[in-house]
Design an enzyme around this catalytic site. Structure first.
Site, PDB file in Angstrom:
ATOM      1  N   PRO A  87       0.838  -1.192   0.000  1.00 35.92           N
ATOM      2  CG  PRO A  87      -0.819  -1.591   1.582  1.00 35.92           C
ATOM      3  CD  PRO A  87       0.497  -2.123   1.073  1.00 35.92           C
ATOM      4  CB  CYS A  88       1.619   3.323  -2.608  1.00 37.85           C
ATOM      5  SG  CYS A  88       0.074   3.250  -3.555  1.00 37.85           S
ATOM      6  CD  GLN A  89      -2.778   3.661   1.630  1.00 37.01           C
ATOM      7  OE1 GLN A  89      -1.691   3.110   1.699  1.00 37.01           O
ATOM      8  NE2 GLN A  89      -3.914   3.018   1.801  1.00 37.01           N
TER       9      GLN A  89
END
Length: 357
Positions: A87-89
């Site tokens: 996940p790259c938030q």
């Protein structure tokens, strides 16, 4: 080459709803398992990738020897691919609250721990371009240095998935590391014109015209939320096929106060898709016209769940399970586009079959 068997197998960390895993399967690679800390991914993953392949685990707590025993993995296995699409938030330019996503900043470092333990034949990392722009902070630079010191040939670059058969403009950082041959592996691009919105959605592609608020209780999920009366009036003013909110900017009843005198700010908000271009990036909010250029090219509504999935290059029979429209949209928007994943898988398979004696 025709007599050689594809013996490649993969473990997909941060697998979500299975976009990367599905692409790998399509490339002829055996997916052993998908790992994710969100249990609500399980039903979707199992339905499309295979029963009992989903492992619900937090990578921060998962131990290398536990995974080794569970999947009967071997160290130094040339046929093994470890995939990390974390996940790259934290590294995303569109993130609005980094405090909520601070933990995701270190996921690449945790994934690297498994790579160093297993020393697989191949490593794949897919993420937002920001992970490369901030390669010191994200742990990427140290990871690449380790890979190269340990005899991996490393390709890393930002690619647009529209070059790989996906009907969407979406820039993604991709790393493919290989220690089986001396070749630098690039995802295999698709020749010819780019796939556009018109090529995949619309009535001619099996998407019936629907009104906002339509609920589709079949597995096709051609479902779309209701649009408020005010927003419907705004949509009616936006020209078909690529129009934007400037269509209602001069109407004092419809203009948004935050955009008064700022016509060129965030012009994609309330915008329509173009028929003859790839879509913009499908985010987790693609079902909302106020969160980007997510209005249908002609109809006065946002994209449906299935339209968003199709623009992400999921097949129309891909089964999504979730407790709400937003939950399913999150699975879709966070996914690696399967057709892009297939191109990555095909490039690894080609290298492996050509390189093995």
């Amino acid at each position: 080459m025709e007599n050689k068997t594809n013996t490649l197998k993969a473990v997909d960390f941060f697998c979500g709803g299975g976009g990367m895993s599905y692409g790998m399967l399509e490339a002829g690679i055996n997916v052993l398992a998908g790992i994710d800390n969100e249990e609500n991914c399980r039903r979707t993953y199992d339905a499309n990738i295979g029963e009992n392949k989903f492992i619900n685990a937090d990578v921060f707590n998962l131990k290398e020897d536990e995974l080794e025993a569970k999947l009967n993995l071997n160290k130094n296995d040339d046929d093994l691919i470890l995939i990390g699409c974390s996940p790259c938030q934290f590294w995303s330019i569109i993130n609005t609250n980094r405090n909520k996503s601070t933990k995701s900043a270190n996921l690449l470092i945790e994934f690297a721990r498994f790579v160093k333990y297993f020393n697989p034949g191949y490593v794949v990392v897919e993420n937002v371009p920001g992970v490369l722009r901030k390669k010191n902070e994200s742990g990427l630079e140290d990871f690449i240095i380790w890979l190269e010191k340990n005899n991996y040939v490393v390709h890393f670059e930002v690619h647009n998935v529209s070059d790989y058969g996906v009907p969407q403009s979406r820039k993604r950082f991709t790393l493919i590391a290989n220690r089986v041959t001396t070749e630098k592996i690039n995802p295999i691009k698709k020749e010819g014109k780019k796939v556009t919105v018109r090529d995949v959605i619309g009535e001619s592609n099996g998407f019936a015209k629907i009104n906002d608020g339509h609920k589709d209780n079949t597995e096709f999920i051609h479902t779309v939320p209701t649009v408020s009366k005010l927003n419907k009036r705004r949509l009616e003013k936006i020209k078909k096929d690529g129009g934007d909110r400037l269509g209602f900017a001069n109407d004092p009843e419809l203009q948004l106060p935050c955009f008064i005198g700022k016509d060129h700010w965030f012009k994609d908000t309330f915008g329509r898709l173009w028929w003859d271009k790839p879509s913009p990036t499908i985010t987790t909010k693609f079902f909302s016209i106020s969160n980007g250029r997510f209005a249908h090219p002609e109809e006065n509504r946002a994209l449906s769940l299935r339209e968003g999935a199709t623009l992400q290059s999921f097949p129309k029979n891909y089964k999504f399970h979730g407790s709400s429209t937003a939950a399913i949209a999150r699975l879709i928007g966070n996914a690696v586009p399967p057709k892009y994943a297939k191109c990555i898988g095909e490039s690894i398979t080609k290298n492996h079959l050509n390189g093995k004696i």
